[in-house]
Design a protein around this motif. Structure first.
Motif, PDB file in Angstrom:
ATOM      1  N   PRO A 132       0.800  -1.235   0.000  1.00 58.59           N
ATOM      2  CA  PRO A 132       0.000   0.000   0.000  1.00 58.59           C
ATOM      3  C   PRO A 132       0.829   1.281   0.000  1.00 58.59           C
ATOM      4  N   ASN A 136      -0.387   2.301  -4.066  1.00 58.93           N
ATOM      5  CA  ASN A 136      -1.587   2.617  -3.287  1.00 58.93           C
ATOM      6  C   ASN A 136      -2.856   2.571  -4.120  1.00 58.93           C
ATOM      7  N   TYR A 139      -5.226  -0.268  -3.309  1.00 57.27           N
ATOM      8  CA  TYR A 139      -5.767  -0.378  -1.955  1.00 57.27           C
ATOM      9  C   TYR A 139      -6.799   0.713  -1.681  1.00 57.27           C
ATOM     10  N   HIS A 140      -7.703   0.401  -0.741  1.00 57.94           N
ATOM     11  CA  HIS A 140      -8.653   1.407  -0.271  1.00 57.94           C
ATOM     12  C   HIS A 140      -7.896   2.546   0.413  1.00 57.94           C
ATOM     13  N   GLN A 141      -8.415   3.737   0.274  1.00 60.40           N
ATOM     14  CA  GLN A 141      -7.803   4.900   0.905  1.00 60.40           C
ATOM     15  C   GLN A 141      -8.565   5.256   2.170  1.00 60.40           C
ATOM     16  N   GLY A 142      -7.863   5.731   3.140  1.00 57.38           N
ATOM     17  CA  GLY A 142      -8.502   6.105   4.394  1.00 57.38           C
ATOM     18  C   GLY A 142      -9.124   7.491   4.312  1.00 57.38           C
ATOM     19  N   GLN A 150      -9.494  -0.093   7.162  1.00 58.26           N
ATOM     20  CA  GLN A 150      -9.951   0.096   5.788  1.00 58.26           C
ATOM     21  C   GLN A 150      -8.790   0.112   4.794  1.00 58.26           C
ATOM     22  N   THR A 151      -7.687   0.770   5.148  1.00 56.80           N
ATOM     23  CA  THR A 151      -6.558   0.884   4.223  1.00 56.80           C
ATOM     24  C   THR A 151      -5.793  -0.430   4.073  1.00 56.80           C
TER      25      THR A 151
END
Length: 880
Positions: A132, A136, A139-142, A150-151
């Motif tokens: 991540p 990135n 991946y999910h971003q915060g 979440q990240t």
């Protein structure tokens, strides 16, 4: 660094030679970024023009042109794609070029000139990229409102409303945004990439639920995913693919030919990457069923006509249901891989995405072996200890293939030995009927994959006493094991530590044992080792769902780990077992008194043979043991099909558990039996009976001799004494009724039958021996369905664990010889009530059974008019 362009099978052209060197990007030592040789042998001498013809469409390796039946192997269809997925996580070679047909034998690339753009670790960098911090976009971003885990999750595709869909995340052009673009090169591998991404996300959710104080959910989840994936490779994938004696030798006694020990010594053998591990191309089918709704489609081709040509969004109509590729539920007819042999599906010999001369994947494989300077298959066979003597070209089938290519003997080239890839395929066919690799293929593949793991200090093989700790409640995988089915299932995962309670059912070893049922309020899993202080074993008679277990114990014990409360516990005979919950012996009656199938029915005979049939509105299960204080027994005369039971009693009793109501009951000698429903005596007349509305009478012709007959129906049938449709009928001692089939002899007089459903078969040894009345009307026997017979032989009848077993249905018969389908199913248990462990189609069918014990093998045959028949046999796998 932007993602590389889409490509297939190493056909990417990179401008930046550092793409994919993830370890270099993170500052770690480079882990074997080079190909090398496992065997120091001279290159095989094959002319490129010959290799091109050998692998060309319409040539001898084209499955569509084969004279012989290709046939299915014992491996599920998903194994070929799992193998491809494993390949994509360890190798990416992008610069070797195929030769012109006139290329000389000089100038072949040497391994040192090749670069592997993938770390040769089974670390799933094709899923994770560089993690991540670097990649990135995977991946999910915060955000201010996002939970801390979440990240740690990977992205998947979403619709316009932001809801997840069954596809990878893609850009506006439809290009998948993933760690390795090759994992979108066909629909099935694309869906497997999605499954592994979701597997990682499910592991993150399991860590959150466990509340173990995790501070870095990503690193912990990544470690768990990698180790469980590696466990699947070693303990499920390789035992199915390789000769188990060779695999066990590699695992227990060590590697002999691939011997790097430190990370900076590791290379990827070209014998593996350029030949042996390309075995999977021969396993690909021309067409696949991918889900319940979409008809079978071609593997490659335009959307709508096939599963697409890769690198495209996956439509809802093509979403893969993995039950068609692996045994996920025990009920679905799992597609099998094609046999490993020198025949390739035609769809792979005209690749739609290739521009240029060589569109055949077989040709590309053979020419790539030439470019890499691979030795011949026989040369390697002479070097390894597992081979007594190399197979000849004739034994491999290569001589016949050469004769097919060259009609003029004068133009026939001198081919001393076989190309390595061809040898691996021909060896598997010759030695193992195409079900798994032979000695050369097994040795190369097993040593490479095990060696990569053992040279990787982070792999599970280098963690002391590591065992799987993830639990998939929706599958039947026992604790301490893990399978690809657990990766592909949709349900939530648990950490084993979450199953904090235990129950053990320990048989006393006396009598006939006892059946049991356990239900819990949350999740339950079978366990081995010591459970609740009791040594327990893996029981083939045991079946589990998410929250329920059914099984039988005699002189052994079954054990389960669970969480929640015990909501149902029952034993057919409390004197035959003791129960331990959370380490303490308990009275089963004090745990709970609710049985998941609550009602009982017992038919107690007085000595005269009496046949019965009944139907219930809910669940139905026959009991073998104790019920309502009586010994009840299941024998060959008894059958349960869904909610319908048929059988017979004489001096003993038959017992059943059921739910709902008895909506139909009939017995031919009511004065000879006592009927108990929920423990109370019931007269047959007081049990609802409606029900066998149709009739069949065979009225003998006195001028003809006795004649045997067979009558089959789609539902229930029974023989009647007395009158049927106003005609006197009697029962011959040799007449029998079993399930939906009646067999007997019509002599002087008439035989009468009542039935429900459709008449599926009728045959008379002498068509003129009787007049046949169906529902009061005379019917011509020739106009009725004729009988199809399923029959098969097993060799060997008592195999050892992992020994090849062949099931031959050649003795099955149809009146016109037109059996068009053979389907095989192998279940655990003497009565075939356990889970399906193997299935397949085609005849003959070969497989291997891993564990000792009793199995039931069933054959289902279908004639061209749709008529079906089946046969079953008991099979015992003897302990070694």
């Amino acid at each position: 660094m932007s993602p590389p362009p889409s490509s297939n099978h190493g056909m990417v052209v990179f401008g930046d030679l550092d793409v994919g060197l993830t370890t270099a990007e993170t500052g770690e030592p480079v882990f074997g970024q080079q190909f090398g040789r496992m065997f120091d042998l001279d290159p095989a001498k094959h002319a490129p023009a010959f290799l091109e013809k050998l692998g060309a469409e319409g040539g001898p390796m084209d499955e569509a042109e084969a004279d012989e039946s290709v046939g299915d192997s014992s491996l599920p269809a998903g194994n070929a794609f799992l193998g491809q997925y494993i390949d994509h996580t360890i190798t990416l070679e992008v610069h070797s070029e195929l030769p012109e047909q006139e290329a000389s034998e000089e100038g072949q690339e040497t391994p040192v000139e090749l670069r592997n753009f993938r770390t040769p670790r089974l670390d799933l960098d094709s899923v994770y990229g560089s993690g991540p911090e670097v990649d990135n976009y995977l991946y999910h971003q915060g955000g201010p409102e996002a939970p801390p885990h979440q990240t740690a999750k990977l992205r998947v595709g979403v619709d316009e409303q932001g809801n997840e869909i069954d596809d990878l995340q893609r850009n506006r052009d439809g290009t998948a945004i993933i760690g390795d673009p090759r994992n979108d090169e066909n629909t099935i591998i694309s869906q497997m990439q999605l499954a592994f991404i979701r597997f990682h996300n499910r592991v993150v959710d399991a860590l959150v639920e466990a509340e173990e104080g995790e501070t870095d959910f990503f690193e912990r989840a990544q470690e768990l995913v990698r180790h469980h994936f590696q466990w699947v490779v070693v303990n499920q994938f390789l035992p199915r693919l390789c000769d188990t004696s060779i695999l066990n030798d590699v695992l227990q006694d060590g590697r002999q030919y691939f011997t790097p020990e430190a990370p900076d010594e590791v290379y990827l053998p070209i014998e593996f990457a350029g030949a042996a591990y390309r075995y999977g191309h021969s396993q690909i089918r021309e067409k696949y069923i991918v889900n319940d709704e979409t008809p079978k489609q071609r593997f490659y081709g335009p959307p709508g006509e096939a599963l697409g040509i890769g690198f495209q969004p996956v439509s809802p109509e093509d979403t893969v249901e993995w039950k068609y590729f692996f045994d996920m539920d025990g009920d679905t007819d799992v597609q099998q891989s094609r046999k490993i042999d020198p025949l390739i599906s035609n769809v792979l010999l005209r690749l739609p995405f290739v521009d240029g001369e060589f569109k055949s994947l077989a040709t590309r494989n053979l020419l790539r072996g030439y470019v890499l300077g691979l030795p011949s298959g026989q040369a390697i066979a002479r070097k390894i200890d597992d081979v007594d003597r190399p197979l000849t070209n004739a034994e491999l089938g290569l001589e016949e293939d050469i004769d097919e290519i060259y009609d003029d003997p004068g133009s026939r080239p001198e081919v001393e030995d076989a190309p390595l890839w061809y040898y691996v395929l021909g060896e598997a066919k010759r030695e193992n009927n195409g079900n798994y690799l032979g000695p050369v293929g097994s040795r190369i593949v097993a040593e490479t994959l095990v060696g990569l793991l053992e040279a990787d200090p982070t792999s599970y093989r280098n963690q002391a006493d590591w065992q799987p700790t993830l639990v998939a409640p929706e599958t039947d995988t026992p604790l301490g094991e893990f399978r690809i089915q657990d990766v592909l299932s949709d349900g939530p995962l648990l950490l084993e530590s979450e199953l904090d309670r235990s129950i053990a059912i320990e048989g006393t070893g006396g009598g006939t044992g006892t059946w049991y049922t356990v239900e819990v309020s949350e999740e339950l899993k079978q366990a081995t080792g010591t459970v609740s202080g009791v040594p327990v074993t893996d029981n083939p008679d045991e079946t589990t769902t998410v929250s329920r277990a059914d099984g039988r114990v005699g002189g052994s014990a079954d054990g389960y780990r669970f969480r929640g409360d015990i909501t149902g516990l029952s034993l057919t005979d409390h004197t035959e077992a003791t129960v331990h919950v959370d380490g303490e012996e308990v009275d089963p009656g004090q745990v709970t008194d609710r049985h998941p199938i609550p009602r009982t029915l017992v038919i107690d005979g007085s000595g005269e043979w009496t046949e019965y049939s009944f139907r219930v509105s809910g669940d139905l299960k026959q009991i073998d043991g104790q019920l309502e204080g009586k010994g009840v027994f299941k024998d060959e005369a008894d059958s349960v099909d869904g909610s319908v039971a048929t059988g017979a009693v004489a001096a003993g009793a038959d017992g059943f558990r059921f739910s709902g109501e008895v909506i139909d009951f009939s017995v031919d000698n009511p004065d000879e039996v006592t009927i108990y429903v929920d423990g109370e005596v019931r007269s047959p007349e007081t049990i609802p009976s409606s029900s066998l509305p149709r009739t069949l009478v065979l009225d003998s012709n006195p001028s003809r001799p006795d004649s045997g007959y067979t009558v089959g129906v789609s539902d229930v049938i029974k023989q009647v004494e007395g009158t049927v449709d106003g005609r006197p009928v009697s029962k011959n001692p040799n007449d029998t009724v079993e399930s939906g089939t009646a067999n007997g002899y019509v002599a002087a007089g008439a035989d009468g039958l009542r039935f429900r459903g459709e008449l599926t078969e009728l045959s008379l040894d002498d068509a003129d021996a009787a007049t046949v009345y169906v529902d009061r009307k005379v019917r011509d026997v020739d106009s009725l369905p004729s009988i199809v017979i399923a029959s098969f032989d097993v060799a060997p009848p008592d195999p050892a664990p992992n020994e090849a077993v062949t099931f031959d249905g050649g003795s099955s018969k149809a009146p016109d010889g037109s059996i068009i389908r053979y389907e095989w199913e192998i279940r655990r248990g003497e009565l075939g009530e356990g889970p399906v462990v193997r299935s397949g189609t085609g005849d003959p069918f070969s497989t291997r059974l891993n564990d000792p014990g009793i199995y039931t093998a069933r054959l289902f045959v279908t004639a061209n008019d749709g008529t079906m028949a089946s046969d079953a046999q008991r099979l015992e796998v003897r302990p070694e």
